[in-house]
Design an enzyme around this catalytic site. Structure first.
Site, mmCIF file in Angstrom:
data_model
loop_
_atom_site.group_PDB
_atom_site.id
_atom_site.type_symbol
_atom_site.label_atom_id
_atom_site.label_comp_id
_atom_site.label_asym_id
_atom_site.label_seq_id
_atom_site.Cartn_x
_atom_site.Cartn_y
_atom_site.Cartn_z
ATOM 1 N N GLU A 239 -3.955 -9.939 2.763
ATOM 2 C CA GLU A 239 -4.900 -9.233 3.957
ATOM 3 C C GLU A 239 -6.275 -10.504 4.015
ATOM 4 O O GLU A 239 -6.424 -11.260 5.101
ATOM 5 C CB GLU A 239 -5.951 -8.171 4.057
ATOM 6 C CG GLU A 239 -4.130 -7.385 4.415
ATOM 7 C CD GLU A 239 -3.757 -6.595 3.176
ATOM 8 O OE1 GLU A 239 -3.403 -4.891 3.176
ATOM 9 O OE2 GLU A 239 -3.876 -7.230 2.070
ATOM 10 N N GLU B 81 1.005 -1.193 0.048
ATOM 11 C CA GLU B 81 0.301 0.151 -0.053
ATOM 12 C C GLU B 81 0.625 1.330 0.137
ATOM 13 O O GLU B 81 0.395 2.228 -0.633
ATOM 14 C CB GLU B 81 -0.789 -0.194 0.817
ATOM 15 C CG GLU B 81 -1.770 -1.349 1.000
ATOM 16 C CD GLU B 81 -3.328 -1.162 2.311
ATOM 17 O OE1 GLU B 81 -4.352 -0.285 1.411
ATOM 18 O OE2 GLU B 81 -2.931 -1.574 3.111
#
Length: 761
Positions: free
Chosen positions: A296, A274
């Site tokens: 995730e 990210e």
């Protein structure tokens, strides 16, 4: 586009947790904790100073190095798949889980962005990102704990918290992530404080800057959020503010108005990717240790730092969902470049920063592609007819996935991606943070983190698992005796249901919706019915003698001899109350009907050219009678549930644990509970007998070896977490024993624990 996919209302999640709806309500001023995270007045401590204990858990989208060996395990190096493939294929199983050494929740980070940002980038996140809303930040010389060099071109590098700042003669600042407290960089509280100070300084000095390079001093780039921080999150509002703090800082970096390049010399996973996605250009080291992705989902979590928003805009809605977000795949540098996650590759680590600087010099006026007026998401938005048709198949694809962590997180990821694709970047970020907040505070997510980080770490410490699995993940092999016992009772219970007249499709759906890795009748066929019968008989025999001396192998041999002796169906197997019709069903299937499993071309399923062609129609003829007597079967009204209606799967609100939707009726719920309880009770027996040496090992072995539903966190954690705790579990087990037989009677050790209110720990 079906409303359930394209227009799941943003207000639904907000209302459920008391969070404001960004479409109708202005965001309130940030809390003091959030304001501090956004623009810290007390800047990050030096490398020797302790981190702030008051900081809320990390923003980064969790995907830890404790990644579950889920049946939907990320497919490293697998070629990107299509939406149709997701809708039709089950995810492959894995027997490894990431080691929790760095306590990082994210081993893969969201796809990286290739375009640069502009000074006129879209408005910043509403939760207090504007310049006017931010309190003043003291100059670098006043930062608490900051270690400074000369500050001149060519001067010494200086440290701001865990980030080293070095500016060259061309005005390019190199930011080097280097957490002195951990072997790998994570996006924890110390990182957020450091990044807040760094971004504030970049904004002050922007006029004199040429660009920014973000890199790492460690073998990895960054591996996501700190699971220990995420495990402490209980309040959705606090989780939302935590996600907002990190996401806003990355958005400020992205809209700095100067070119920002990421130089990735190792794994960039979860929150690490990210960070890279918020940069305008990504160059990666083409070496075996470099992995990129957003894993995730494999922990029942989702990105929170803008990963969903950016990867959707970078790759397109369907491509992002199928190849990055829903299954948490991790890619080598070359695969990541082919997919579009990185823009360039270098052969040696020494080439990374020079390559990033060269790109900056050639691109002095960057703008993130999604911040350029008129930008269109690749493949179109959710309202486009072609994409609407493809997206409509994804909920069914999620249900067809092997049950596990990805199935817990999938509906929330899908909703955030589709909703966000219809909004501007900043509002889409708010939506992403809301879904993350709901997901990370759900019991299912916490169970997964407990199992694949805490429990796996304990098992490694106990010496029952090694930390030398692929990618540094832990490898654990569940004891065969333990797996045999749990699978034996699972399959026997399913066969007993068939013998009771429960429709076979309902039996299969009960296993799938409860979250088991494989549906029971399908697994019976794969193992062959003779093996299942022997295992079921052996399991009951071992349980009867109450010790590990009578091995499963010995009992299997006895069971086979019994079958050769042509004993009447189900007779003489076990005199312990365990033979409840299962053996009779298995004997009739193999002996009377000649259907011994897939290898023989006939079992509970029909087969054509070795492929399953549907459940055997003779099951209804020979065993069929409606179990509840209403003539309508069980659960037919909603056999798979609606994942969009329940995006995060809350087992606390659904005690039998349906992670993908609401059940059709009480009878169907009881089928699922029977499968869950019979396996959990046998796990208790195994723990009492010492077949597995610790509570943590029981939990991990039940998940990785016996395919117990991942959302539970393991068999003993399911017992602990049942509504009412151990007392509630014991009471329900007693009710099932009264209704279905002594096999559900809770053992004395469990009853005593319940009386003492002493959960398994």
């Amino acid at each position: 586009m079906p409303a359930s996919v394209a227009h799941a209302p943003v207000a639904r999640l907000a209302a459920a947790r008391g969070l404001p709806d960004p479409e109708t309500t202005p965001m309130p001023e940030p809390s003091p904790a959030l304001a501090t995270a956004l623009t810290p007045e007390a800047e990050p401590p030096s490398e020797t100073a302790p981190t702030s204990e008051a900081e809320p858990p990390s923003k980064a989208a969790p995907t830890s190095e404790a990644e579950p060996p889920s049946e939907a395990a990320p497919r490293s190096e697998a070629a990107p798949t299509s939406g149709a493939a997701l809708a039709s294929e089950a995810a492959s199983t894995s027997e490894t889980a990431p080691t929790p050494e760095a306590a990082s929740t994210s081993e893969v980070a969201s796809t990286s962005e290739t375009a640069s940002t502009s000074e006129t980038a879209s408005t910043r996140e509403t939760a207090s990102t504007s310049e006017a809303a931010r309190p003043p930040v003291p100059p670098p010389s006043e930062l608490a704990g900051g270690e400074r060099g000369s500050g001149e071109p060519g001067g010494e590098a200086e440290r701001i918290g865990m980030i080293r700042w070095e500016r060259d003669a061309d005005g390019i600042v190199v930011l080097t992530l280097d957490d002195p407290e951990q072997p790998a960089n994570t996006t924890n509280a110390a990182f957020r404080r450091s990044l807040g100070a760094v971004v504030a300084r970049l904004e002050r000095e922007r006029a004199s800057l040429t660009g920014v390079v973000v890199t790492s001093a460690k073998p990895t780039f960054a591996t996501g959020a700190d699971l220990r921080e995420l495990a402490e999150l209980a309040d959705p509002r606090a989780a939302f503010e935590l996600a907002t703090a990190g996401r806003v800082l990355l958005r400020r970096l992205e809209t700095l108005g100067r070119p920002v390049a990421a130089a990735l010399g190792g794994a960039a996973l979860g929150g690490g990717l990210e960070i890279a996605l918020a940069c305008h250009h990504r160059v990666a080291l083409d070496a075996p240790g470099t992995q990129l992705g957003l894993p995730e989902a494999t922990l029942g979590l989702m990105p929170s730092g803008g990963g969903v928003v950016r990867v959707v805009r970078l790759l397109g809605v369907l491509n992002a969902l199928v190849n990055v977000l829903l299954q948490g795949q991790r890619y080598s540098a070359a695969r990541a470049r082919a997919l579009g996650l990185v823009d360039g590759l270098v052969a040696t680590r020494d080439e990374l920063v020079p390559a990033a600087k060269a790109w900056i010099r050639a691109n002095p006026a960057p703008a993130a592609r999604w911040d350029v007026p008129g930008y269109q998401i690749p493949g179109g938005g959710p309202a486009s007819p072609a994409l609407a048709t493809a997206l409509a198949s994804l909920p069914a694809g999620l249900r067809r996935q092997a049950a596990g962590a990805a199935q817990v997180a999938g509906p929330a990821i899908l909703a955030a991606a589709v909703e966000g694709a219809q909004l501007d970047v900043d509002t889409a970020g708010v939506v992403e943070s809301r879904y993350f907040a709901e997901l990370v505070t759900s019991q299912a997510s916490k169970n997964l983190v407990q199992a694949f980080f805490v429990d796996m770490g304990r098992v490694v410490a106990e010496g029952a698992a090694s930390a030398d699995g692929p990618g540094g993940r832990a490898r654990f092999e569940a004891p065969k005796a333990f797996v045999d016992r749990l699978l034996g009772v699972y399959l026997a219970e399913a066969a007993a249901m068939v013998g009771e007249g429960v429709p076979a499709p309902s039996v299969e759906q009960a296993g799938v919706q409860a979250g088991f890795r494989s549906s029971p009748l399908r697994l019976c066929d794969e193992l062959t019915l003779a093996t299942v019968r022997a295992t079921a008989t052996a399991t009951a025999t071992v349980g009867a003698v109450g010790g590990v001396a009578a091995t499963v192998a010995e009992a299997e041999a006895e069971a086979e001899a019994e079958a050769v002796a042509e004993a009447p169906a189900g007779e003489g197997a076990v005199a312990t109350g365990q033979d409840h019709g299962a053996l009779a069903v298995l004997d009739r299937m193999a002996g009377e009907f000649g259907r011994s499993g897939r290898a023989a071309g006939a079992g509970f399923y029909e087969y054509a050219d070795g492929r399953r062609a549907g459940l055997w129609k003779g099951l209804r003829e020979h065993f069929g009678k409606d179990a509840d007597g209403d003539g309508g079967g069980d659960g037919a009204a909603n056999p798979v549930g609606n994942p969009i209606a329940n995006p995060v799967g809350n087992p606390a609100a659904n005690p039998v644990g349906n992670p993908v939707g609401k059940p059709a009726g009480i009878a169907f719920e009881e089928l699922k509970e029977r499968l869950l309880f019979v396996v959990a009770l046998r796990a208790v027996d195994c723990f009492d007998e010492g077949v597995v040496g610790s509570v943590s090992a029981v939990n991990v072995a039940s998940l990785t070896g016996a395919g117990f539903p991942a959302w539970t966190g393991g068999a003993l954690r399911y017992v602990n977490g049942y509504p009412g705790g151990l007392a509630g579990f014991v009471a329900r087990a007693g009710a099932l024993a009264t209704r279905h037989g002594a096999r559900f009677t809770p053992p004395a050790s469990l009853v005593e624990r319940a009386e003492r209110d002493e959960p398994y720990a």
